[in-house]
Design an enzyme around this catalytic site. Structure first.
Site, PDB file in Angstrom:
ATOM      1  CD  GLU A 130      32.368  35.441  32.248  1.00 53.58           C
ATOM      2  OE1 GLU A 130      32.132  34.224  32.162  1.00 53.58           O
ATOM      3  OE2 GLU A 130      33.484  35.896  32.550  1.00 53.58           O
ATOM      4  NE  ARG A 180      28.462  25.621  31.031  1.00 54.81           N
ATOM      5  CZ  ARG A 180      29.178  26.715  31.266  1.00 54.81           C
ATOM      6  NH1 ARG A 180      29.450  27.553  30.285  1.00 54.81           N
ATOM      7  NH2 ARG A 180      29.602  26.983  32.488  1.00 54.81           N
ATOM      8  NE  ARG A 197      31.007  21.974  40.102  1.00 55.94           N
ATOM      9  CZ  ARG A 197      31.223  22.728  39.026  1.00 55.94           C
ATOM     10  NH1 ARG A 197      32.334  22.563  38.329  1.00 55.94           N
ATOM     11  NH2 ARG A 197      30.346  23.643  38.665  1.00 55.94           N
TER      12      ARG A 197
HETATM   13  C1  MV4 Z   1      35.170  40.318  38.517  1.00 58.01           C
HETATM   14  C2  MV4 Z   1      35.639  40.322  39.857  1.00 58.01           C
HETATM   15  C3  MV4 Z   1      35.648  41.536  40.523  1.00 58.01           C
HETATM   16  N1  MV4 Z   1      35.237  42.664  39.901  1.00 58.01           N
HETATM   17  N2  MV4 Z   1      34.772  41.477  37.954  1.00 58.01           N
HETATM   18  C4  MV4 Z   1      36.208  35.765  37.584  1.00 58.01           C
HETATM   19  C5  MV4 Z   1      35.540  34.817  36.665  1.00 58.01           C
HETATM   20  C6  MV4 Z   1      34.804  35.643  35.714  1.00 58.01           C
HETATM   21  N3  MV4 Z   1      33.546  35.014  35.426  1.00 58.01           N
HETATM   22  C7  MV4 Z   1      34.643  36.970  36.356  1.00 58.01           C
HETATM   23  N4  MV4 Z   1      35.462  36.955  37.517  1.00 58.01           N
HETATM   24  C8  MV4 Z   1      35.540  38.023  38.342  1.00 58.01           C
HETATM   25  N5  MV4 Z   1      35.120  39.195  37.788  1.00 58.01           N
HETATM   26  C9  MV4 Z   1      34.817  42.612  38.632  1.00 58.01           C
HETATM   27  N6  MV4 Z   1      34.432  43.761  38.031  1.00 58.01           N
HETATM   28  C10 MV4 Z   1      36.047  39.127  40.428  1.00 58.01           C
HETATM   29  C11 MV4 Z   1      36.010  37.960  39.670  1.00 58.01           C
HETATM   30  C12 MV4 Z   1      36.432  36.758  40.357  1.00 58.01           C
HETATM   31  C13 MV4 Z   1      35.535  35.732  40.646  1.00 58.01           C
HETATM   32  C14 MV4 Z   1      34.216  35.775  40.224  1.00 58.01           C
HETATM   33  C15 MV4 Z   1      33.345  34.762  40.514  1.00 58.01           C
HETATM   34  C16 MV4 Z   1      33.786  33.669  41.248  1.00 58.01           C
HETATM   35  C17 MV4 Z   1      35.081  33.588  41.665  1.00 58.01           C
HETATM   36  C18 MV4 Z   1      35.977  34.605  41.366  1.00 58.01           C
HETATM   37  C19 MV4 Z   1      37.297  34.532  41.814  1.00 58.01           C
HETATM   38  C20 MV4 Z   1      38.161  35.541  41.518  1.00 58.01           C
HETATM   39  C21 MV4 Z   1      37.736  36.651  40.787  1.00 58.01           C
END
Ligand code: MV4
Length: 448
Positions: A287, A291, A337
């Site tokens: 993503e 900001r 934090r």
């Molecule tokens: C993912 C992932 C594993 N594989 N995408 C969670 C928040 C959102 N910004 C995207 N996230 C995730 N996407 C794929 N293809 C695992 C997560 C995720 C995660 C990502 C960043 C920080 C903490 C997290 C905790 C659980 C899952």
């Protein structure tokens, strides 16, 4: 430069923006809800306007009221901070229509990055590596099944209107896929009013590494290195550091340059963060945030730049104060934090702060808008403040953090200080050996 900036936020970030305005000789307007009449940012701003009741929907998210406050005070720009209206494209357009500058990127860039499918398609075209998955939205279970068996399980179904962890469903095998798609779609429709979903390979044990970028809106852009924000609980960051202990200088250079080039090619203006998952030596875009982020101080610590001042410069059309060649990374910084929450159950703990003694000394920064005798209202997030330490090496930063945590006193409300006092002594934290799942697993093991 702007004459008067209205700060459409509260708490520590309102104070952070106010400080930058003062240092640049820019007038400041605080807006506040009735619950925040005693807030520090209100006291310290040149002027203040009450914009509504405690419920943020009627105050900090109330566009007509904020517009009226601009009109009354003659503010020529609005800084939205983070959260609230900071990624609201409509808000930036409405301000523009009233000749008030939104301190942030153009509406089209906020909009495209808010739509997670469009964001992924856009950055992929610009050369940023993305997580393998569907090319755009998925339209049927059959289509998803074909793609998933090609990629291999587990896969993740994500809502295009989601983000930040909202609206995701894992399918571990083909028999879970139809269900995951069905639930993800109906939750997306109910929560976001948009049921578009997409499919990705599920990365099982990645780190969260995000690149700070800055565009001048005229095709020039720089990167300011990365932050490792893998230590999270329920998609809330808890501990952030710069630089990441997991990547090499060469990897940093490579992902940084790719990111900056993409941001320049987009014609992006202002601060942005490109979020990646990092696993087995590879970066995968997830993503982009359009900001200023909560954790920006760790980047400020290692670069010596004032990111809010930079945002103000760019928004005023003066361009960036530095080129990529001017950017140097110095030492290591960590932010924790400090929330008004129970350190084990994380139950919010609003109320009166009877004693507040922030740590100090060399290499310590505390960004907080609370004071002794201040009552944390129950209506907003539970952030009391951020403790940021800077040291020559990561080990020195951790030792400094440990020392600063010992000095910090907060009483009257629960805080997460005790959690950090334990974390600084954890071998995996000390060695930097953690993924996005480390903290939740550690917390589960502690309470077992
Ligand atoms: C993912 C992932 C594993 N594989 N995408 C969670 C928040 C959102 N910004 C995207 N996230 C995730 N996407 C794929 N293809 C695992 C997560 C995720 C995660 C990502 C960043 C920080 C903490 C997290 C905790 C659980 C899952």
């Amino acid at each position: 430069m702007f004459k008067k900036v209205l700060i459409a936020n509260r708490g520590e970030i309102a104070l952070r923006v106010l400080r930058a305005c003062k240092e640049l000789g820019i007038g400041s307007v605080a807006v506040h809800s009735t619950a925040d009449a005693d807030a520090m940012h209100v006291r310290l701003a040149d002027e203040s306007v009450c914009i509504g009741p405690p419920d943020a929907r009627e105050s900090y998210l109330n566009i007509p009221q904020i517009l009226a406050a601009c009109e009354i005070t003659g503010a020529d720009a609005v800084h939205p901070g983070y959260g609230f209206l900071s990624e609201n494209a409509k808000f930036s357009e409405i301000l523009a229509a009233h000749n008030v500058t939104f301190i942030g990127p153009r509406a089209e860039h906020i909009e495209v990055m808010g739509d997670k499918i469009a964001a992924k398609t856009t950055v992929k075209k610009l050369g940023i590596p993305v997580v393998p998955g569907s090319d755009g939205a998925i339209h049927s279970v059959d289509q998803a099944r074909a793609l998933a068996s090609e990629m291999g399980y587990p896969v993740l179904v994500k809502a295009s209107a989601g983000g930040g962890g909202r609206g995701m469903k894992v399918a571990g095998s083909e028999d879970e896929l139809a269900n995951a798609i069905g639930t993800a779609r109906s939750e997306a429709r109910a929560n976001f009013g948009d049921d578009a979903i997409y499919l990705e390979k599920y990365l099982q044990n990645p780190r969260h590494i995000e690149v700070q970028v800055f565009g001048d809106g005229m095709g020039k852009a720089i990167h300011l290195g990365e932050r490792d924000c893998s230590l999270q609980r329920r998609h809330q960051k808890v501990w952030e550091e710069a630089l990441s202990p997991a990547i090499t200088a060469q990897q940093r250079d490579e992902i940084g340059m790719i990111s900056a080039k993409a941001i320049g090619d987009l014609g992006y203006s202002g601060a942005g963060t490109i979020e990646f998952l990092y696993e087995d030596g590879e970066f995968y875009f997830i993503e982009m945030n359009t900001r200023l982020q909560v954790e920006h101080p760790v980047t400020e610590a290692i670069t010596g730049l004032d990111l809010v001042a930079e945002q103000l410069r760019v928004a005023a059309g003066h361009g960036l104060s530095v080129t990529q060649d001017d950017v140097r990374f110095n030492g290591h910084a960590i932010e924790v934090r400090i929330n008004a929450e129970h350190p084990e159950t994380f139950r919010p703990s609003p109320g009166m702060i009877d004693a507040f003694h922030p740590s100090g000394g060399l290499g310590v920064r505390v960004d907080s808008a609370v004071y002794q005798g201040y009552a944390i209202p129950p209506y907003y997030d539970s952030l009391i403040g951020k403790l940021i330490v800077h040291g020559e090496t990561r080990e020195m930063a951790i030792n400094r953090l440990s020392r600063a945590l010992d000095e910090f006193v907060i009483s009257g409300v629960d805080s997460t200080l005790p959690l950090f006092r334990r974390l600084v002594n954890e071998p995996d934290v000390r060695s930097g050996d953690y993924s996005i799942h480390w903290l939740e697993r550690w917390l589960a093991a502690q309470s077992a």
